[in-house]
Write a protein that holds these residues in place. Structure first.
Motif, mmCIF file in Angstrom:
data_model
loop_
_atom_site.group_PDB
_atom_site.id
_atom_site.type_symbol
_atom_site.label_atom_id
_atom_site.label_comp_id
_atom_site.label_asym_id
_atom_site.label_seq_id
_atom_site.Cartn_x
_atom_site.Cartn_y
_atom_site.Cartn_z
ATOM 1 N N ARG A 259 0.783 -1.156 0.024
ATOM 2 C CA ARG A 259 0.036 0.010 0.075
ATOM 3 C C ARG A 259 0.864 1.276 0.060
ATOM 4 O O ARG A 259 0.682 2.294 -0.716
ATOM 5 C CB ARG A 259 -0.947 -0.006 1.308
ATOM 6 C CG ARG A 259 -1.915 0.792 1.304
ATOM 7 C CD ARG A 259 -3.335 0.684 0.510
ATOM 8 N NE ARG A 259 -3.096 1.382 -0.596
ATOM 9 C CZ ARG A 259 -3.729 1.493 -1.853
ATOM 10 N NH1 ARG A 259 -4.516 0.305 -2.194
ATOM 11 N NH2 ARG A 259 -3.739 2.285 -2.806
ATOM 12 N N GLU A 260 1.829 1.269 0.897
ATOM 13 C CA GLU A 260 2.845 2.458 0.956
ATOM 14 C C GLU A 260 3.405 2.525 -0.429
ATOM 15 O O GLU A 260 3.458 3.778 -0.988
ATOM 16 C CB GLU A 260 3.789 2.086 1.764
ATOM 17 C CG GLU A 260 3.569 2.528 3.216
ATOM 18 C CD GLU A 260 4.703 2.669 4.274
ATOM 19 O OE1 GLU A 260 5.620 3.325 4.240
ATOM 20 O OE2 GLU A 260 4.575 1.577 5.233
ATOM 21 N N ASP A 263 0.693 3.670 -2.936
ATOM 22 C CA ASP A 263 0.291 5.326 -2.776
ATOM 23 C C ASP A 263 1.446 6.232 -3.342
ATOM 24 O O ASP A 263 1.061 7.360 -3.860
ATOM 25 C CB ASP A 263 -0.091 5.485 -1.301
ATOM 26 C CG ASP A 263 -1.334 4.801 -1.049
ATOM 27 O OD1 ASP A 263 -1.774 4.480 -1.798
ATOM 28 O OD2 ASP A 263 -1.579 4.930 0.369
ATOM 29 N N SER A 264 2.652 5.981 -2.769
ATOM 30 C CA SER A 264 4.009 7.043 -3.164
ATOM 31 C C SER A 264 4.023 7.072 -4.568
ATOM 32 O O SER A 264 3.873 8.128 -5.203
ATOM 33 C CB SER A 264 5.074 6.449 -2.549
ATOM 34 O OG SER A 264 6.141 7.176 -3.138
ATOM 35 N N GLU A 266 1.435 6.542 -7.045
ATOM 36 C CA GLU A 266 0.540 6.978 -7.515
ATOM 37 C C GLU A 266 0.565 8.470 -7.682
ATOM 38 O O GLU A 266 0.143 9.189 -8.198
ATOM 39 C CB GLU A 266 -0.813 6.616 -7.003
ATOM 40 C CG GLU A 266 -1.446 5.201 -7.463
ATOM 41 C CD GLU A 266 -2.592 4.449 -6.814
ATOM 42 O OE1 GLU A 266 -3.010 4.963 -5.747
ATOM 43 O OE2 GLU A 266 -3.175 3.708 -7.551
ATOM 44 N N ARG A 267 1.065 8.852 -6.250
ATOM 45 C CA ARG A 267 1.424 10.330 -6.131
ATOM 46 C C ARG A 267 2.361 11.018 -7.216
ATOM 47 O O ARG A 267 2.389 11.888 -7.857
ATOM 48 C CB ARG A 267 1.805 10.764 -4.682
ATOM 49 C CG ARG A 267 0.782 10.682 -3.687
ATOM 50 C CD ARG A 267 1.134 11.287 -2.223
ATOM 51 N NE ARG A 267 2.104 10.394 -1.676
ATOM 52 C CZ ARG A 267 1.865 9.461 -0.633
ATOM 53 N NH1 ARG A 267 0.409 9.241 -0.565
ATOM 54 N NH2 ARG A 267 2.720 8.719 -0.247
ATOM 55 N N ILE A 323 2.324 0.723 -11.119
ATOM 56 C CA ILE A 323 0.941 1.014 -10.466
ATOM 57 C C ILE A 323 0.157 -0.221 -10.909
ATOM 58 O O ILE A 323 -0.451 -0.769 -10.116
ATOM 59 C CB ILE A 323 0.584 2.338 -10.774
ATOM 60 C CG1 ILE A 323 1.235 3.638 -10.265
ATOM 61 C CG2 ILE A 323 -0.858 2.219 -10.666
ATOM 62 C CD1 ILE A 323 0.871 4.837 -10.704
ATOM 63 N N ARG A 327 -1.406 -2.631 -8.277
ATOM 64 C CA ARG A 327 -2.801 -2.792 -7.974
ATOM 65 C C ARG A 327 -3.677 -4.098 -7.948
ATOM 66 O O ARG A 327 -4.512 -4.162 -7.498
ATOM 67 C CB ARG A 327 -3.402 -1.730 -9.055
ATOM 68 C CG ARG A 327 -3.392 -0.323 -8.754
ATOM 69 C CD ARG A 327 -4.488 0.357 -9.749
ATOM 70 N NE ARG A 327 -4.147 1.939 -9.519
ATOM 71 C CZ ARG A 327 -4.450 2.886 -10.309
ATOM 72 N NH1 ARG A 327 -4.757 2.524 -11.512
ATOM 73 N NH2 ARG A 327 -4.238 4.105 -9.911
ATOM 74 N N LYS B 79 -4.148 13.196 -3.373
ATOM 75 C CA LYS B 79 -3.351 11.782 -3.400
ATOM 76 C C LYS B 79 -2.602 11.957 -2.160
ATOM 77 O O LYS B 79 -1.809 10.874 -1.792
ATOM 78 C CB LYS B 79 -2.699 11.982 -4.579
ATOM 79 C CG LYS B 79 -3.372 11.355 -5.504
ATOM 80 C CD LYS B 79 -3.614 9.713 -5.786
ATOM 81 C CE LYS B 79 -4.074 9.276 -7.089
ATOM 82 N NZ LYS B 79 -4.693 7.985 -7.127
ATOM 83 N N PRO B 81 -1.814 11.408 1.967
ATOM 84 C CA PRO B 81 -2.158 10.666 3.040
ATOM 85 C C PRO B 81 -3.072 11.669 3.980
ATOM 86 O O PRO B 81 -2.840 13.019 3.802
ATOM 87 C CB PRO B 81 -1.128 10.291 4.003
ATOM 88 C CG PRO B 81 0.053 10.517 3.019
ATOM 89 C CD PRO B 81 0.026 11.397 1.957
ATOM 90 N N ASP B 82 -3.941 11.033 4.750
ATOM 91 C CA ASP B 82 -5.014 11.879 5.487
ATOM 92 C C ASP B 82 -4.490 12.235 6.733
ATOM 93 O O ASP B 82 -4.585 11.790 7.849
ATOM 94 C CB ASP B 82 -6.237 10.596 5.655
ATOM 95 C CG ASP B 82 -7.487 11.607 5.841
ATOM 96 O OD1 ASP B 82 -7.357 12.933 6.033
ATOM 97 O OD2 ASP B 82 -8.695 11.091 5.728
#
Lengths: 367, 367
Positions: A259-260, A263-264, A266-267, A323, A327, B79, B81-82
């Motif tokens: 996930r980490e 996410d990175s 994707e940013r 990605i 995914r 995008k 983190p929260d």
């Protein structure tokens, strides 16, 4: 022909068969659904590459057949009240009635409809609907988008003893998924069009308790599930020898929270325009993975903690390929194996259920 | 400038102001959001017709301002983190940090940003957010889609004593909604651009317990709600004299279940292609309303039970105009008033909350 249906039954069958109606064609008959009522009611669509036939519950008041524009038929049925629908055909003139609403439209000659070819084979394998839907999702993204190399637009389905291997590749990456079958089957290798697989995965309910039977013939593959048959041509030719592209040697192995990492990356692509080919640069030193990307738009940098064995490495990738693979991997932690900055990296699990190979790209380091 | 925000607060403010960022412009500064931090933090967007300013909660570590590409900024913030987000600007160089992620992008000169003009007026009216959102939805569909007549692209907002009347028309139909205000206000007539109203209805939370203050000046209208100001130019010129188009004479009145009528007309348009102008023909005889439509595609016919007073009538309408009006009327039963097949029909309630006028179209009867 005169039939009655419950709206929900008819609509469900239309939705399934619609997937084999071509959006563009010069043959209007292919834009039709064929409704046939003999001992039971069947609806069929056929775009000549892919044919779908499904049985539908209903009452046969008068046997016969009708060919009716698929899009219009589906729109009308969708908008009718949730009640009994009567379809009445006489001389290609079709009346659709439901409560107080009456539609009258012209059909086409049902004799012109190109029927699904019968395939002669008893050879088949059996997987759950869930499994088939999943392996398609987990591999379909790395087929080639254009027809330059026809074989790359399909996926290899290889049955060997009690294993089904599904492979897709586009020249930059390879996706491999292995599924353990419940029985031993005869060995077989076919290449299934990507379009067929996409449509099947859309209409498969994906039940883990229900099976799909997959039949093979020389030129066709047939999927049978619930009340539905999906028949597709195969892609001719010999698929790429992928075994020789896969290696288990490595100089660097990292294990990281999926996930980490996803996410990175994707940013990072927020800084990459569609046409642009900026790589994401991964710099692994001890237990730190630094991701960075520089583009016309701006730059980003991020650190992620990893478990690391072997050499330090700096390597660049097309972030979108990373990605796509990440995914569809459901594991919480993933392992990435690398040799050097010119050699492909492998994302793979220990059980051999999946291998994702991604070629690196050249990069220049800016400071 | 250096600020910290909670992601949710910042994202909410961005989403509101984004509505005033033009999708196409030759002035790149208009594609930016202006962030200003003095005693409080404000974000502003301005496309020269419409400006939106909203206050956002956050910590000011260093006062200042920054102009940053709205689309990119919104994508990056979305995008992240929260968690806590730090925005740091030095010499138009903007760093966005959140946990271990760092983005670096170039801003623009905040001095180039075109500020929202201050409007000098104390005159205002007050309606609930819910009411404003509703009256926009209930009238916006009948503004004219093109700029041939600028006044038709806007809506009349007319304040008269304690009534707000909102009107839109496009030459084929008129939509009128009346809202009772809580106080008496000075009389006023302005024409508000349709685009402004659409954007406001998108960002208005629509709370029935919260108010919107609407201020008027000579050339502008200002909407104030929650932490947000929306300022729009008005359309110049005198709006159409609608009172003389509205009549309460009729020869035929029917009362009908709205859902039944709407469903039937929605089905009929399946037979009408976008470019086609086939009317739906309504034939009222005694307590029966027959709807029928014939087109190249096919034909439909449906009967609906109505309460009927006055003459029998046969009249044709553009079915899409009927659908637009019926969709925004919440009453279960509606009354339709007609004079003859050449005169407009009126759909209106007894309390005068709404009037929808629709012109009939010519039709030929086929058998």
């Amino acid at each position: 022909m005169k039939l009655t249906f419950l709206k929900s039954d008819l609509l469900n069958a239309i939705n399934i068969t619609l997937k084999a109606v071509p959006s563009k064609t010069t043959m209007p008959i292919l834009e039709c659904l064929l409704i046939e009522a003999d001992d039971e009611i069947k609806i069929t669509a056929n775009d000549m590459e892919l044919a779908i036939e499904t049985k539908v519950k209903g009452n046969i008041l008068e046997k016969g057949s009708a060919a009716i524009d698929a899009k219009l038929f589906s729109e009308i049925i969708r908008k009718l009240p949730d009640s009994e629908i009567v379809i009445d055909e006489k001389n290609e003139n079709i009346t659709i009635s439901c409560e107080k609403a009456n539609f009258n439209i012209s059909g086409r000659r049902s004799d012109d409809f190109v029927h699904m070819p019968a395939i002669e084979t008893e050879e088949h394998i059996c997987v759950s609907q869930f499994t088939l839907k999943e392996i398609i999702r987990q591999t379909i993204f790395s087929i080639a988008p254009n027809e330059n190399n026809k074989l790359m637009t399909g996926e290899l389905f290889e049955v060997k003893d009690d294993n089904l291997k599904v492979v897709s590749l586009d020249g930059h990456r390879i996706s491999i998924r292995n599924v353990q079958l419940k029985e031993h089957y005869e060995n077989r290798k076919v290449v299934v069009p990507g379009k067929t697989l996409m449509e099947i995965s859309r209409i498969l309910p994906g039940d883990a308790d229900k099976d799909v039977m997959i039949f093979f013939s020389k030129n066709h593959i047939l999927f049978q599930f619930d009340q539905t048959l999906v028949l597709s041509r195969l892609i001719e030719g010999e698929y790429f020898k992928i075994d020789q592209m896969i290696s288990s040697d490595f100089e660097t192995k990292i294990t990281v929270n999926k996930r980490e990492l996803l996410d990175s990356i994707e940013r990072s692509v927020l800084l990459v325009r569609e046409s642009d080919k900026k790589p994401i640069i991964i710099n692994i030193k001890d237990s730190n993975m630094e991701l960075s990307l520089n583009s016309m738009i701006g730059s980003m940098r991020e650190d992620i903690l990893v478990r690391h064995t072997g050499k330090d490495i700096m390597i660049g990738f097309n972030p979108r390929f990373m990605i796509d693979a990440l995914r569809v991997i459901d594991d919480e932690e993933i392992s990435v194996y690398m040799v050097n900055s010119k050699a492909p990296c492998f994302i793979r699990d220990d059980e051999g259920k999946y291998i994702y190979l991604i070629l690196p790209v050249n990069f220049t380091v800016s400071h």
